[in-house]
Design a protein around this motif. Structure first.
Motif: not given
Ligand code: HEM
Length: 516
Positions: A302-319
């Motif tokens: 659902n929308m929340t899960e997609l949002h959470d995953e996007g957020f997760t990958l951006v945080f996990a994959g940038s710094n």
């Protein structure tokens, strides 16, 4: 009278009695009471909170000393053990050990789902997607072959990075390499994840508000990690109220919400215009996650899960990638001979800078022994001391030759493996040569290089990270003659905030154009 004096007295004293009762239990009856450690740490979790929040110490680094004092296993919280012997790392994070992640570290309020925060492996029926299936669905996107297909995207961002640095140098400015690399990795992970980015590389001096906002939130993470009630509070109330409740809230809260908003807008844009998926140059996570055929249940998140995953990958994959580049450059820039040797090696596959078609491919870079060794050594130096805690299952476990009771949180910081003198000779020396083949080299050193952790919850961004690291190093080394601009050892002292934070002046370097 509505409340009697006795009732008020009981209400006030009950929490105090509970607190002290808990301490007595932790010291005298807790299943971990026999394990050594600072007495206060065994009595209350406040010991850890005091170290990390009040004193702002890096517990991971302090534990190097505590292990010398107390041995291989140290009780650092009533229910938490930290292991100091590198062999324990492979016992805890072994591919056969499907142990749950620990609530204390991974219950990140605001994230109900997301690859990083899923605690359990067992597929809970209530959820459309358990952690296990989420990994299965996403991992093909991160395979070596899939990453080779987005190599062009990474080169594109590296070229933007080089061009922005060149412009800054022309106006006599040295470069804040922390923000420069974080801009590069943020744009890259966002393009990869959403097919779109925020143009962090275009911001003057690499100071995009999102980069600054993410950096500003880091010091709040130890507070959120150590006090679950603050976590609940942060997300339970509207932003305006949170601003009044949090210390230094005026600076922190708006930025936290700014990060959430940017990601939310990106996701909305893709959901509102599905045709964007067709236009994207490569498969984004939304191609993958919105494809019902990819899921065993045929139910998309659902929308929340997609949002959470996007957020997760951006945080996990940038710094993470940027911080590896920062540590690597800090060490490289103090070794002129190594810099020269790397540049010479690089010229064998990238003889001239003239125009398109002259740059090497990722495969060419991967064939360079010294560059590869430098990347491995940079990964060994990754500033990561946080204990990645797992919960010992019902039957208990044997770790480091000792029986550990069920329910205990066990973990190890990566730096405890990477700084082990038993494995890495002169472990604190940045020495890429240790990774080059040679007669007297220790066998199987790779086994002890664990920046991405190991086992069933290891990082699945390894191939993307390696691609970014090769291309960023090659770009910086080939385009610029670099030299430090006043950065000191003191500046480079980092603080463990789950991710790493540099509270002092960032790594700055002069980047003058190299011979084309
Ligand atoms: C040099 C760069 C990187 C390093 C050192 C790194 C390190 C790690 C480590 C140590 C873990 C395990 C954490 C734990 O057990 O709690 C992890 C997990 C993870 N990483 Fe990375 N990472 C890097 C880059 C990336 C990138 C580029 C992505 C891509 C989006 C990524 C996505 C993830 C995800 C989703 C997880 C959670 C996996 C799971 O729990 O199933 N990481 N990373």
């Amino acid at each position: 009278m509505l409340f009697s004096a006795g009732w008020i007295w009981a209400t006030l004293t009950a929490p105090i009695l509970l607190f002290f009762g808990r301490i007595v239990y932790n010291v005298l009856f807790h299943p971990l009471r026999k394990f050594p450690g600072p007495p206060l740490a065994g009595a209350t979790g406040l010991w850890k909170a005091y170290k990390e929040v009040v004193l702002q110490q890096n517990l991971g680094q302090e534990l190097l000393e505590l292990h010398k004092q107390y041995g291989d296993i140290v009780r650092i919280s009533p229910n938490e053990l930290h292991f100091g012997n590198p062999t324990a790392f492979h016992e805890i994070y072994h591919h056969t050990k499907r142990w749950d992640k620990d609530d204390e570290l991974y219950n990140v309020t605001g994230f109900k789902s997301g690859s990083f925060v899923y605690r359990k492996y067992a597929q809970a029926k209530a959820y459309a997607s358990s952690g296990t299936e989420r990994r299965e669905v996403l991992m093909p996107m991160f395979s070596k072959k899939a990453i080779q297909n987005i190599e062009g995207l990474v080169w594109q961002n590296a070229a933007k990075l080089a061009s922005a640095i060149t412009k800054m140098n022309a106006s006599q400015q040295s470069i804040d390499l922390l923000y420069a690399f974080r801009s590069f990795t943020l744009d890259t992970i966002m393009s990869f994840t959403f097919g779109n980015n925020i143009g962090a590389l275009d911001a003057p001096q690499f100071r995009d508000p999102l980069i600054l906002g993410m950096d500003a939130t880091l010091p709040a993470l130890p507070v959120l990690k150590n006090f679950s009630w603050v976590r609940q509070l942060t997300y339970a109330f509207p932003p305006t109220l949170v601003m009044q409740l949090l210390p230094n809230a005026d600076a922190i809260a708006p930025r936290v919400y700014q990060v959430r908003d940017v990601i939310h807008r990106q996701l909305q844009a893709v959901l509102n215009s599905p045709e964007k998926l067709e236009d994207a140059q490569h498969q984004t996570i939304f191609h993958r996650m919105l494809d019902a055929r990819a899921w065993r249940t045929k139910v998309v998140p659902n929308m929340t899960e997609l949002h959470d995953e996007g957020f997760t990958l951006v945080f996990a994959g940038s710094n993470t990638v940027a911080d590896t580049l920062v540590m690597g450059h800090w060490n490289l820039l103090r070794k002129p001979a190594l810099l020269r040797a790397l540049r010479e090696e690089l010229r064998t596959v990238w003889p001239s800078l003239g125009g398109a078609g002259t740059r090497p491919g990722l495969a060419d870079l991967e064939g360079l022994p010294l560059l590869t060794a430098t990347i491995k050594e940079s990964l060994r130096f990754i500033p990561s001391g946080v204990s990645l805690t797992r919960v010992v299952p019902a039957q208990g476990a044997v770790i480091g030759g000792q029986h550990i009771p069920a329910g205990a949180a066990v973990g190890m910081g990566i730096l405890h493996v990477h700084q082990s003198e038993d494995i890495f000779e002169n472990a604190l020396d940045f020495n890429p040569e240790r990774w080059l083949p040679g007669e007297h080299k220790k066998e199987n050193l790779e086994h002890w290089l664990v920046p991405f952790s190991r086992g069933p919850r290891a990082c699945f961004g390894v191939n993307l990270s390696m691609c970014e690291l090769y291309i960023a190093y090659a770009t910086m080394l080939r385009h610029f003659d670099m030299g430090l601009d006043g950065t000191t050892e003191e500046d480079m002292r980092w603080r463990e905030c789950i991710a790493v934070c540099y509270p002092r002046r960032h790594l700055h370097a002069w980047c003058r154009p190299a011979e084309a």
